[in-house]
Design a protein around this motif. Sequence first.
Motif, PDB file in Angstrom:
ATOM      1  N   THR A 101       0.846  -1.197   0.000  1.00 44.82           N
ATOM      2  CA  THR A 101       0.000   0.000   0.000  1.00 44.82           C
ATOM      3  C   THR A 101       0.877   1.242   0.000  1.00 44.82           C
ATOM      4  O   THR A 101       2.030   1.173   0.438  1.00 44.82           O
ATOM      5  N   PRO A 102       0.346   2.375  -0.472  1.00 47.15           N
ATOM      6  CA  PRO A 102       1.107   3.622  -0.394  1.00 47.15           C
ATOM      7  C   PRO A 102       1.389   3.949   1.071  1.00 47.15           C
ATOM      8  O   PRO A 102       0.639   3.559   1.964  1.00 47.15           O
ATOM      9  N   TYR A 105      -1.201   5.157   3.967  1.00 46.61           N
ATOM     10  CA  TYR A 105      -2.531   4.934   3.387  1.00 46.61           C
ATOM     11  C   TYR A 105      -3.588   4.727   4.462  1.00 46.61           C
ATOM     12  O   TYR A 105      -4.642   5.344   4.444  1.00 46.61           O
ATOM     13  N   PHE A 106      -3.289   3.838   5.404  1.00 44.35           N
ATOM     14  CA  PHE A 106      -4.292   3.524   6.425  1.00 44.35           C
ATOM     15  C   PHE A 106      -4.469   4.650   7.438  1.00 44.35           C
ATOM     16  O   PHE A 106      -5.520   4.763   8.061  1.00 44.35           O
ATOM     17  N   PHE A 143      -7.051   6.771   5.767  1.00 47.14           N
ATOM     18  CA  PHE A 143      -8.217   6.111   5.186  1.00 47.14           C
ATOM     19  C   PHE A 143      -9.510   6.381   5.947  1.00 47.14           C
ATOM     20  O   PHE A 143     -10.537   6.702   5.342  1.00 47.14           O
ATOM     21  N   SER A 144      -9.473   6.254   7.276  1.00 47.10           N
ATOM     22  CA  SER A 144     -10.738   6.394   8.007  1.00 47.10           C
ATOM     23  C   SER A 144     -11.319   7.793   7.874  1.00 47.10           C
ATOM     24  O   SER A 144     -12.541   7.942   7.771  1.00 47.10           O
ATOM     25  N   LYS A 146     -11.152   9.632   5.261  1.00 47.29           N
ATOM     26  CA  LYS A 146     -11.763   9.657   3.918  1.00 47.29           C
ATOM     27  C   LYS A 146     -13.190   9.112   3.972  1.00 47.29           C
ATOM     28  O   LYS A 146     -14.098   9.650   3.357  1.00 47.29           O
ATOM     29  N   VAL A 147     -13.364   8.026   4.705  1.00 51.24           N
ATOM     30  CA  VAL A 147     -14.684   7.396   4.784  1.00 51.24           C
ATOM     31  C   VAL A 147     -15.621   8.238   5.654  1.00 51.24           C
ATOM     32  O   VAL A 147     -16.776   8.459   5.284  1.00 51.24           O
ATOM     33  N   MET A 148     -15.122   8.734   6.784  1.00 49.39           N
ATOM     34  CA  MET A 148     -15.972   9.514   7.699  1.00 49.39           C
ATOM     35  C   MET A 148     -16.535  10.751   7.005  1.00 49.39           C
ATOM     36  O   MET A 148     -17.627  11.199   7.335  1.00 49.39           O
ATOM     37  N   GLN A 152     -17.693  10.799   4.158  1.00 41.92           N
ATOM     38  CA  GLN A 152     -18.822  10.370   3.342  1.00 41.92           C
ATOM     39  C   GLN A 152     -20.012   9.950   4.197  1.00 41.92           C
ATOM     40  O   GLN A 152     -21.073   9.605   3.676  1.00 41.92           O
ATOM     41  N   ILE A 153     -19.794   9.993   5.525  1.00 36.85           N
ATOM     42  CA  ILE A 153     -20.847   9.564   6.449  1.00 36.85           C
ATOM     43  C   ILE A 153     -21.568  10.798   6.962  1.00 36.85           C
ATOM     44  O   ILE A 153     -20.923  11.773   7.345  1.00 36.85           O
ATOM     45  N   PRO A 154     -22.926  10.782   7.009  1.00 38.75           N
ATOM     46  CA  PRO A 154     -23.636  11.941   7.567  1.00 38.75           C
ATOM     47  C   PRO A 154     -23.248  12.160   9.019  1.00 38.75           C
ATOM     48  O   PRO A 154     -23.093  11.208   9.776  1.00 38.75           O
ATOM     49  N   ASN A 155     -23.100  13.452   9.373  1.00 41.57           N
ATOM     50  CA  ASN A 155     -22.704  13.809  10.724  1.00 41.57           C
ATOM     51  C   ASN A 155     -23.908  13.876  11.635  1.00 41.57           C
ATOM     52  O   ASN A 155     -24.880  14.544  11.331  1.00 41.57           O
ATOM     53  N   GLN A 156     -23.853  13.190  12.762  1.00 38.66           N
ATOM     54  CA  GLN A 156     -24.978  13.219  13.699  1.00 38.66           C
ATOM     55  C   GLN A 156     -24.758  14.384  14.643  1.00 38.66           C
ATOM     56  O   GLN A 156     -23.977  14.280  15.568  1.00 38.66           O
ATOM     57  N   ASN A 215     -21.372   7.455  15.297  1.00 39.61           N
ATOM     58  CA  ASN A 215     -20.193   7.865  14.530  1.00 39.61           C
ATOM     59  C   ASN A 215     -18.888   7.441  15.189  1.00 39.61           C
ATOM     60  O   ASN A 215     -17.957   6.998  14.510  1.00 39.61           O
ATOM     61  N   LEU A 229     -14.086   1.019  11.626  1.00 41.92           N
ATOM     62  CA  LEU A 229     -13.206   1.315  10.498  1.00 41.92           C
ATOM     63  C   LEU A 229     -11.776   0.916  10.821  1.00 41.92           C
ATOM     64  O   LEU A 229     -11.120   0.208  10.068  1.00 41.92           O
ATOM     65  N   TYR A 259       2.739  -0.777  -6.570  1.00 41.57           N
ATOM     66  CA  TYR A 259       2.274  -1.301  -5.291  1.00 41.57           C
ATOM     67  C   TYR A 259       2.267  -2.825  -5.284  1.00 41.57           C
ATOM     68  O   TYR A 259       1.452  -3.466  -4.622  1.00 41.57           O
TER      69      TYR A 259
END
Lengths: 71, 180
Positions: A18-19, A22-23, A26-27, A29-31, A33-37, B18, B25, B113
């Motif tokens: 992996t670059p 990366y990890f 990563f999280s 990046k995903v968060m 895309q998740i609606p904020n509560q 969240n 994750l 990679y």
Amino acid sequence: MKTFKLDTTPKIESGFKTPENYFDTFSAKVMQQIPNQEPKIISLFSKNKSWIYAAAAVLVLALTLPIAYNN
Amino acid sequence: MQEEKEFIQELLNPKTQNLAFEKLLKKFQKPLYNHIRTIVLNHYDTDDVLQNTFVKVFRNLDKFKGDSKLFSWIYRIATNEALTFINQKAKKSGITSETLQSKAIDNLKADIYFDGNEIQIKLQKAIAQLPEKQQLVFKMKYFEELKYEEISEILGTSVGALKASYHYAVKKIEAFVTTN
């Protein structure tokens, strides 16, 4: 011809890499895309103005009652 | 089991959702990355599929009934996303998924990679000869080192059938590598 035997051959790694970092990112990046509560905030400019009218009515009464009483 | 039940409650509660999802994750990002990568082979495709997988997991949390483990439910989503991805990619390019896989293996040599050598590529080519399900079983057992019971929960196949599948996969791979 030498017969290839999987169980007598040292473990063949996949070779996938992996670059760097990366990890680590990563999280996040995903968060994104998740609606904020978020907790609900009651705005003064909310469409439901009935509580403002109620408060205004109380204020008017508080101001006019002593005047009416004194008269 | 109790720990998992509590964690699932945290995931379903809007107040803690969240934070709990971030925990999820961090726990699953590496193993799921590896799982998806063994299917799609390329890092960038893996990145896309991995993100989509987690978003799908989040959106379907309220549908998780808890009759399987969280782990197998998430892996199942990842597997389906990866397989759908390659099928769609093949369709868009007007080729079969077997041809797409073959091209992806050829591209490995130039992939920054991928730091494997001849034997890794030969092994990938050998695996590509197998039917799709057998490829999955082999990769999950050999590369990911998942237990048969775990693979069984993810794929919905009995442990006995998986062991047989793996055994045949090994024989075919060995024959391919010997003669190539």
